[in-house]
Motif scaffolding. Sequence first.
Motif, PDB file in Angstrom:
ATOM      1  N   GLY A  80      52.412 -22.470  16.647  1.00  0.00           N
ATOM      2  CA  GLY A  80      51.735 -21.616  17.616  1.00  0.00           C
ATOM      3  C   GLY A  80      50.461 -22.266  18.131  1.00  0.00           C
ATOM      4  O   GLY A  80      50.324 -23.484  18.144  1.00  0.00           O
ATOM      5  N   ASP A  81      49.527 -21.432  18.526  1.00  0.00           N
ATOM      6  CA  ASP A  81      48.261 -21.927  19.071  1.00  0.00           C
ATOM      7  C   ASP A  81      47.164 -21.867  18.016  1.00  0.00           C
ATOM      8  O   ASP A  81      46.058 -21.380  18.273  1.00  0.00           O
ATOM      9  N   ASN A  82      47.455 -22.380  16.837  1.00  0.00           N
ATOM     10  CA  ASN A  82      46.515 -22.254  15.722  1.00  0.00           C
ATOM     11  C   ASN A  82      45.820 -23.555  15.363  1.00  0.00           C
ATOM     12  O   ASN A  82      45.188 -23.654  14.315  1.00  0.00           O
ATOM     13  N   GLY A  83      45.936 -24.551  16.216  1.00  0.00           N
ATOM     14  CA  GLY A  83      45.130 -25.749  16.074  1.00  0.00           C
ATOM     15  C   GLY A  83      45.581 -26.705  14.987  1.00  0.00           C
ATOM     16  O   GLY A  83      46.704 -26.649  14.482  1.00  0.00           O
ATOM     17  N   GLU A  84      44.661 -27.597  14.607  1.00  0.00           N
ATOM     18  CA  GLU A  84      44.931 -28.680  13.669  1.00  0.00           C
ATOM     19  C   GLU A  84      44.592 -28.283  12.236  1.00  0.00           C
ATOM     20  O   GLU A  84      43.633 -27.555  11.989  1.00  0.00           O
ATOM     21  N   PHE A  85      45.401 -28.761  11.307  1.00  0.00           N
ATOM     22  CA  PHE A  85      45.133 -28.554   9.882  1.00  0.00           C
ATOM     23  C   PHE A  85      43.904 -29.350   9.462  1.00  0.00           C
ATOM     24  O   PHE A  85      43.805 -30.547   9.716  1.00  0.00           O
ATOM     25  N   THR A  86      42.928 -28.659   8.817  1.00  0.00           N
ATOM     26  CA  THR A  86      41.712 -29.312   8.331  1.00  0.00           C
ATOM     27  C   THR A  86      41.400 -28.829   6.920  1.00  0.00           C
ATOM     28  O   THR A  86      42.100 -27.972   6.358  1.00  0.00           O
ATOM     29  N   ALA A  87      40.317 -29.348   6.375  1.00  0.00           N
ATOM     30  CA  ALA A  87      39.893 -28.967   5.027  1.00  0.00           C
ATOM     31  C   ALA A  87      39.565 -27.476   4.932  1.00  0.00           C
ATOM     32  O   ALA A  87      39.705 -26.875   3.865  1.00  0.00           O
ATOM     33  N   LYS A  88      39.143 -26.859   6.025  1.00  0.00           N
ATOM     34  CA  LYS A  88      38.864 -25.418   6.007  1.00  0.00           C
ATOM     35  C   LYS A  88      40.128 -24.626   5.693  1.00  0.00           C
ATOM     36  O   LYS A  88      40.075 -23.606   5.006  1.00  0.00           O
ATOM     37  N   ASP A  89      41.263 -25.103   6.198  1.00  0.00           N
ATOM     38  CA  ASP A  89      42.529 -24.422   5.916  1.00  0.00           C
ATOM     39  C   ASP A  89      42.943 -24.619   4.460  1.00  0.00           C
ATOM     40  O   ASP A  89      43.506 -23.712   3.844  1.00  0.00           O
ATOM     41  N   LEU A  90      42.666 -25.802   3.913  1.00  0.00           N
ATOM     42  CA  LEU A  90      42.952 -26.038   2.495  1.00  0.00           C
ATOM     43  C   LEU A  90      42.141 -25.081   1.625  1.00  0.00           C
ATOM     44  O   LEU A  90      42.683 -24.432   0.721  1.00  0.00           O
ATOM     45  N   ARG A 119      48.288 -22.744   4.888  1.00  0.00           N
ATOM     46  CA  ARG A 119      48.444 -21.897   6.066  1.00  0.00           C
ATOM     47  C   ARG A 119      47.132 -21.814   6.842  1.00  0.00           C
ATOM     48  O   ARG A 119      46.076 -22.159   6.340  1.00  0.00           O
ATOM     49  N   SER A 120      47.220 -21.318   8.048  1.00  0.00           N
ATOM     50  CA  SER A 120      46.116 -21.371   8.997  1.00  0.00           C
ATOM     51  C   SER A 120      45.055 -20.310   8.732  1.00  0.00           C
ATOM     52  O   SER A 120      45.359 -19.114   8.718  1.00  0.00           O
ATOM     53  N   GLU A 121      43.820 -20.752   8.549  1.00  0.00           N
ATOM     54  CA  GLU A 121      42.707 -19.808   8.429  1.00  0.00           C
ATOM     55  C   GLU A 121      42.480 -19.079   9.745  1.00  0.00           C
ATOM     56  O   GLU A 121      42.211 -17.873   9.761  1.00  0.00           O
ATOM     57  N   ALA A 132      42.327 -14.110  12.886  1.00  0.00           N
ATOM     58  CA  ALA A 132      42.661 -13.425  14.133  1.00  0.00           C
ATOM     59  C   ALA A 132      43.454 -12.150  13.893  1.00  0.00           C
ATOM     60  O   ALA A 132      43.283 -11.157  14.612  1.00  0.00           O
ATOM     61  N   ARG A 133      44.297 -12.139  12.874  1.00  0.00           N
ATOM     62  CA  ARG A 133      45.124 -10.955  12.617  1.00  0.00           C
ATOM     63  C   ARG A 133      44.321  -9.812  12.009  1.00  0.00           C
ATOM     64  O   ARG A 133      44.491  -8.663  12.390  1.00  0.00           O
ATOM     65  N   GLY A 134      43.498 -10.125  11.030  1.00  0.00           N
ATOM     66  CA  GLY A 134      42.703  -9.099  10.383  1.00  0.00           C
ATOM     67  C   GLY A 134      43.460  -8.215   9.417  1.00  0.00           C
ATOM     68  O   GLY A 134      42.928  -7.236   8.903  1.00  0.00           O
TER      69      GLY A 134
END
Length: 239
Positions: free
Chosen positions: A87-97, A158-160, A165-167
């Motif tokens: 989807g439109d959830n961007g790039e995997f980064t350390a924040k997602d880890l 998984r995407s932070e 965004a979902r809440g």
Amino acid sequence: APAANSGPVQPKVNRLVLSVPPADLEGNDPRHLGVPTMWPLRPMYEYVIALNPETDKPIPQLGSSWSLEPDGVSFRFKLQKGVQFHGDNGEFTAKDLVHSFRDTIKDDSQNTQYVPYFKKLIKDVEVVNDQEAVIRLNAPNSGFLSAISQAESVFAMRSEADATARGKRPSMADQPYAGTGPYKYVERAQGQYIRFTKAFDKHWRQTPAFPDFEFRLFKEPSTMQAALLAREIQVAALP
């Protein structure tokens, strides 16, 4: 000599259907799942570490490399660059880890097999930069790398951004949180099937040969065999 590579092969079916018995616990929220209940969502997720199926040794996946820190109880992970979420959830980064680890070990997780173990083991997870993170343990643990790997299926990345965004937590009627795997989630009918479609024209690691994939859930081996003989499915785990 090996045969010349003639390029992509056109599959005989667009949707590969694998028949398996349903998991004991079904759901679309990864923090409640683990061995042996995470496999229905495995096509859409990846992990920091994979295991070589022949040697059983840790190999890179979303983590490009890792090393033990001088304190003997912390691991520093370097991450793959440019890996995109569905989807439109961007790039995997350390924040997602960090998000994936902290979300998994929340107190209300139903994964009673692994979460208490990790809550006791992991002291903290820290972002160093977009492609680097440190996981600090409370004590040395020789099985830690295997425990967080794809083999154990606990810490799916998984995407932070998607979660924020979902809440709200995903129910059986909702899409699971965005992953980075070769397939992305389409739909499921509880106790009947889970369907996926190819997430990218060219996945960063492993582009699927089949455009679509489905787990077809049958409890009885005789039903699996009948569906296999009728060519409704292509693969079945039969006794």
